[in-house]
Design a protein around this motif. Sequence first.
Motif, PDB file in Angstrom:
ATOM      1  N   VAL A  29       0.863  -1.184   0.000  1.00 17.00           N
ATOM      2  CA  VAL A  29       0.000   0.000   0.000  1.00 17.00           C
ATOM      3  C   VAL A  29       0.899   1.234   0.000  1.00 17.00           C
ATOM      4  CG1 VAL A  29      -1.761   1.296   1.256  1.00 17.00           C
ATOM      5  CG2 VAL A  29      -1.830  -1.212   1.238  1.00 17.00           C
ATOM      6  N   VAL A  30       0.734   2.090  -1.018  1.00 21.47           N
ATOM      7  CA  VAL A  30       1.566   3.281  -1.152  1.00 21.47           C
ATOM      8  C   VAL A  30       0.655   4.502  -1.093  1.00 21.47           C
ATOM      9  CG1 VAL A  30       3.351   4.435  -2.493  1.00 21.47           C
ATOM     10  CG2 VAL A  30       3.072   1.944  -2.679  1.00 21.47           C
ATOM     11  N   ASP A  31       0.698   5.213   0.045  1.00 23.69           N
ATOM     12  CA  ASP A  31      -0.143   6.401   0.238  1.00 23.69           C
ATOM     13  C   ASP A  31       0.522   7.273   1.277  1.00 23.69           C
ATOM     14  OD1 ASP A  31      -2.341   8.226   1.019  1.00 23.69           O
ATOM     15  OD2 ASP A  31      -3.575   6.879  -0.191  1.00 23.69           O
ATOM     16  N   ASP A  32       0.593   8.588   0.995  1.00 23.66           N
ATOM     17  CA  ASP A  32       1.264   9.498   1.931  1.00 23.66           C
ATOM     18  C   ASP A  32       0.343   9.962   3.045  1.00 23.66           C
ATOM     19  OD1 ASP A  32      -0.197  10.962  -0.006  1.00 23.66           O
ATOM     20  OD2 ASP A  32       0.876  12.788   0.544  1.00 23.66           O
ATOM     21  N   ASP A  33      -0.946   9.617   2.980  1.00 23.39           N
ATOM     22  CA  ASP A  33      -1.889   9.949   4.046  1.00 23.39           C
ATOM     23  C   ASP A  33      -1.903   8.799   5.048  1.00 23.39           C
ATOM     24  OD1 ASP A  33      -4.181  10.245   5.670  1.00 23.39           O
ATOM     25  OD2 ASP A  33      -5.203  11.408   4.125  1.00 23.39           O
ATOM     26  N   PRO A  34      -1.337   8.986   6.243  1.00 23.22           N
ATOM     27  CA  PRO A  34      -1.234   7.875   7.190  1.00 23.22           C
ATOM     28  C   PRO A  34      -2.586   7.326   7.611  1.00 23.22           C
ATOM     29  CG  PRO A  34      -0.610   9.962   8.237  1.00 23.22           C
ATOM     30  CD  PRO A  34      -0.737  10.235   6.773  1.00 23.22           C
ATOM     31  N   THR A  35      -3.611   8.166   7.668  1.00 23.67           N
ATOM     32  CA  THR A  35      -4.942   7.690   8.058  1.00 23.67           C
ATOM     33  C   THR A  35      -5.501   6.745   7.004  1.00 23.67           C
ATOM     34  OG1 THR A  35      -5.376   9.714   9.297  1.00 23.67           O
ATOM     35  CG2 THR A  35      -7.275   8.364   8.696  1.00 23.67           C
ATOM     36  N   ALA A  54       4.219   2.004   2.301  1.00 23.03           N
ATOM     37  CA  ALA A  54       5.219   3.025   1.997  1.00 23.03           C
ATOM     38  C   ALA A  54       4.502   4.357   1.852  1.00 23.03           C
ATOM     39  CB  ALA A  54       5.974   2.676   0.716  1.00 23.03           C
ATOM     40  N   GLY A  55       5.143   5.428   2.325  1.00 23.67           N
ATOM     41  CA  GLY A  55       4.515   6.734   2.311  1.00 23.67           C
ATOM     42  C   GLY A  55       4.892   7.607   1.133  1.00 23.67           C
ATOM     43  N   ASP A  56       5.839   7.160   0.304  1.00 31.39           N
ATOM     44  CA  ASP A  56       6.203   7.938  -0.881  1.00 31.39           C
ATOM     45  C   ASP A  56       6.790   6.990  -1.928  1.00 31.39           C
ATOM     46  OD1 ASP A  56       8.965   7.494  -0.221  1.00 31.39           O
ATOM     47  OD2 ASP A  56       8.918   9.254   1.081  1.00 31.39           O
ATOM     48  N   GLY A  57       7.111   7.556  -3.101  1.00 28.03           N
ATOM     49  CA  GLY A  57       7.590   6.742  -4.206  1.00 28.03           C
ATOM     50  C   GLY A  57       8.903   6.023  -3.937  1.00 28.03           C
ATOM     51  N   PRO A  58       9.956   6.723  -3.506  1.00 29.38           N
ATOM     52  CA  PRO A  58      11.224   6.038  -3.234  1.00 29.38           C
ATOM     53  C   PRO A  58      11.084   4.936  -2.196  1.00 29.38           C
ATOM     54  CG  PRO A  58      11.581   8.398  -3.402  1.00 29.38           C
ATOM     55  CD  PRO A  58      10.096   8.200  -3.429  1.00 29.38           C
ATOM     56  N   ALA A  59      10.295   5.182  -1.148  1.00 26.66           N
ATOM     57  CA  ALA A  59      10.086   4.145  -0.130  1.00 26.66           C
ATOM     58  C   ALA A  59       9.351   2.949  -0.731  1.00 26.66           C
ATOM     59  CB  ALA A  59       9.295   4.715   1.050  1.00 26.66           C
ATOM     60  N   ALA A  60       8.417   3.205  -1.648  1.00 22.38           N
ATOM     61  CA  ALA A  60       7.692   2.110  -2.296  1.00 22.38           C
ATOM     62  C   ALA A  60       8.633   1.229  -3.105  1.00 22.38           C
ATOM     63  CB  ALA A  60       6.596   2.677  -3.192  1.00 22.38           C
ATOM     64  N   LEU A  78       1.462  11.472  -5.028  1.00 20.94           N
ATOM     65  CA  LEU A  78       2.479  11.279  -3.998  1.00 20.94           C
ATOM     66  C   LEU A  78       3.477  12.428  -4.043  1.00 20.94           C
ATOM     67  CD1 LEU A  78       3.248   7.473  -4.538  1.00 20.94           C
ATOM     68  CD2 LEU A  78       2.015   8.467  -2.600  1.00 20.94           C
ATOM     69  N   PRO A  79       4.086  12.773  -2.905  1.00 16.30           N
ATOM     70  CA  PRO A  79       5.086  13.837  -2.910  1.00 16.30           C
ATOM     71  C   PRO A  79       6.362  13.391  -3.615  1.00 16.30           C
ATOM     72  CG  PRO A  79       4.984  12.780  -0.749  1.00 16.30           C
ATOM     73  CD  PRO A  79       3.856  12.205  -1.553  1.00 16.30           C
ATOM     74  N   GLY A  80       6.970  14.302  -4.350  1.00 20.45           N
ATOM     75  CA  GLY A  80       8.218  13.978  -5.024  1.00 20.45           C
ATOM     76  C   GLY A  80       7.985  13.153  -6.274  1.00 20.45           C
ATOM     77  N   MET A  81       8.071  11.849  -6.144  1.00 22.40           N
ATOM     78  CA  MET A  81       7.840  10.927  -7.244  1.00 22.40           C
ATOM     79  C   MET A  81       6.377  10.497  -7.230  1.00 22.40           C
ATOM     80  SD  MET A  81       9.550   7.167  -7.861  1.00 22.40           S
ATOM     81  CE  MET A  81      11.208   7.783  -7.605  1.00 22.40           C
ATOM     82  N   ASP A  82       5.617  10.848  -8.269  1.00 22.84           N
ATOM     83  CA  ASP A  82       4.191  10.536  -8.241  1.00 22.84           C
ATOM     84  C   ASP A  82       3.921   9.069  -8.560  1.00 22.84           C
ATOM     85  OD1 ASP A  82       4.290  10.220 -11.017  1.00 22.84           O
ATOM     86  OD2 ASP A  82       3.429  12.177 -11.448  1.00 22.84           O
ATOM     87  N   GLY A  83       2.649   8.690  -8.402  1.00 23.14           N
ATOM     88  CA  GLY A  83       2.283   7.297  -8.588  1.00 23.14           C
ATOM     89  C   GLY A  83       2.515   6.796 -10.000  1.00 23.14           C
ATOM     90  N   LEU A  84       2.390   7.669 -10.998  1.00 26.19           N
ATOM     91  CA  LEU A  84       2.629   7.265 -12.379  1.00 26.19           C
ATOM     92  C   LEU A  84       4.069   6.819 -12.579  1.00 26.19           C
ATOM     93  CD1 LEU A  84       0.707  10.095 -14.273  1.00 26.19           C
ATOM     94  CD2 LEU A  84      -0.088   7.789 -13.733  1.00 26.19           C
ATOM     95  N   GLU A  85       5.007   7.575 -12.014  1.00 26.85           N
ATOM     96  CA  GLU A  85       6.419   7.220 -12.148  1.00 26.85           C
ATOM     97  C   GLU A  85       6.738   5.948 -11.368  1.00 26.85           C
ATOM     98  OE1 GLU A  85      10.300   7.226 -13.404  1.00 26.85           O
ATOM     99  OE2 GLU A  85       8.549   8.307 -14.159  1.00 26.85           O
ATOM    100  N   VAL A  98      -1.448  -3.555 -10.439  1.00 23.47           N
ATOM    101  CA  VAL A  98      -1.514  -2.264  -9.738  1.00 23.47           C
ATOM    102  C   VAL A  98      -2.956  -1.772  -9.715  1.00 23.47           C
ATOM    103  CG1 VAL A  98      -0.833   0.174  -9.789  1.00 23.47           C
ATOM    104  CG2 VAL A  98       0.848  -1.601 -10.337  1.00 23.47           C
ATOM    105  N   ILE A  99      -3.419  -1.363  -8.532  1.00 19.26           N
ATOM    106  CA  ILE A  99      -4.681  -0.645  -8.394  1.00 19.26           C
ATOM    107  C   ILE A  99      -4.337   0.779  -8.005  1.00 19.26           C
ATOM    108  CG2 ILE A  99      -6.837  -0.422  -7.096  1.00 19.26           C
ATOM    109  CD1 ILE A  99      -6.853  -3.425  -6.726  1.00 19.26           C
ATOM    110  N   MET A 100      -4.738   1.734  -8.835  1.00 19.24           N
ATOM    111  CA  MET A 100      -4.384   3.130  -8.614  1.00 19.24           C
ATOM    112  C   MET A 100      -5.459   3.833  -7.789  1.00 19.24           C
ATOM    113  SD  MET A 100      -1.717   5.007  -9.696  1.00 19.24           S
ATOM    114  CE  MET A 100      -1.231   4.581 -11.362  1.00 19.24           C
ATOM    115  N   LEU A 101      -5.020   4.637  -6.809  1.00 18.44           N
ATOM    116  CA  LEU A 101      -5.921   5.476  -6.030  1.00 18.44           C
ATOM    117  C   LEU A 101      -5.747   6.923  -6.490  1.00 18.44           C
ATOM    118  CD1 LEU A 101      -5.252   4.166  -2.400  1.00 18.44           C
ATOM    119  CD2 LEU A 101      -6.976   3.377  -4.030  1.00 18.44           C
TER     120      LEU A 101
END
Length: 258
Positions: A29-35, A54-60, A78-85, A98-101
Amino acid sequence: MQQPYDFTEAPAEATATATAGAGAARVLVVDDDPTVAEIVAGYLDRAGYLVDHAGDGPAALTRAAAHWPDLVVLDLMLPGMDGLEVCRRLRGHAPVPVIMLTARGDEDDRILGLEVGADDYVTKPFSPRELVLRVESVLRRSRPAPADRSFSSAGLTLDPGARRATKEGTELALTLREFDLLAFFLRHPGRAFSREDLMRAVWGWDFGDLSTVTVHVRRLRAKVEDDPARPRLIQTVWGVGYRFEPAGPGPDVREGAA
């Protein structure tokens, strides 16, 4: 400087390995919103999945390199590197589902996600139960089908068990939905299907955004047609939908992308 990601521990071929075998499927699950991430992870965990976050692209990409997922739930914004990248980089290594949010209901955002190969999308705000059902649906369709034999038509050969497709002997890099869509067309040559028909048969949805079908047909044409701008195999039947014609255009078909 671009951060390297070592995918040496990831499988050479991306499949839903856990669902096809003995263990629970792993979902990243890759989302920068912790909730949002906590709620989604909680529902998936209760549904029996192994969940990484993961909370951002590099962490994912780092998490995927450490433990290759069977499926990724990926936020578009996502901050920095977006989900598309992130999707492009993951798919550059192997075809993971991949399921995109997306937090926006704009059609352009949904189409962008589909264009880079997302197998499904969910628009925020969404029901976590619905997301779990979407995860189950995508993983179910990604499982190998060893009982199905390979079949060929118009220079295309599909092996459902290995989920491998070739054109004139050259392997095609197809996403999960592209493979299923091509398999459906090859199993029903010469028959016209509406986009609603294809959505039910290939995606398993009784309703949804029909642009999902349109984008996948366009992507599939780019991979199987000699000239995607003048498709001969996957033809547009105007006022109806699409038809697979191994022998080329018939008299009642106007060529062109829809």
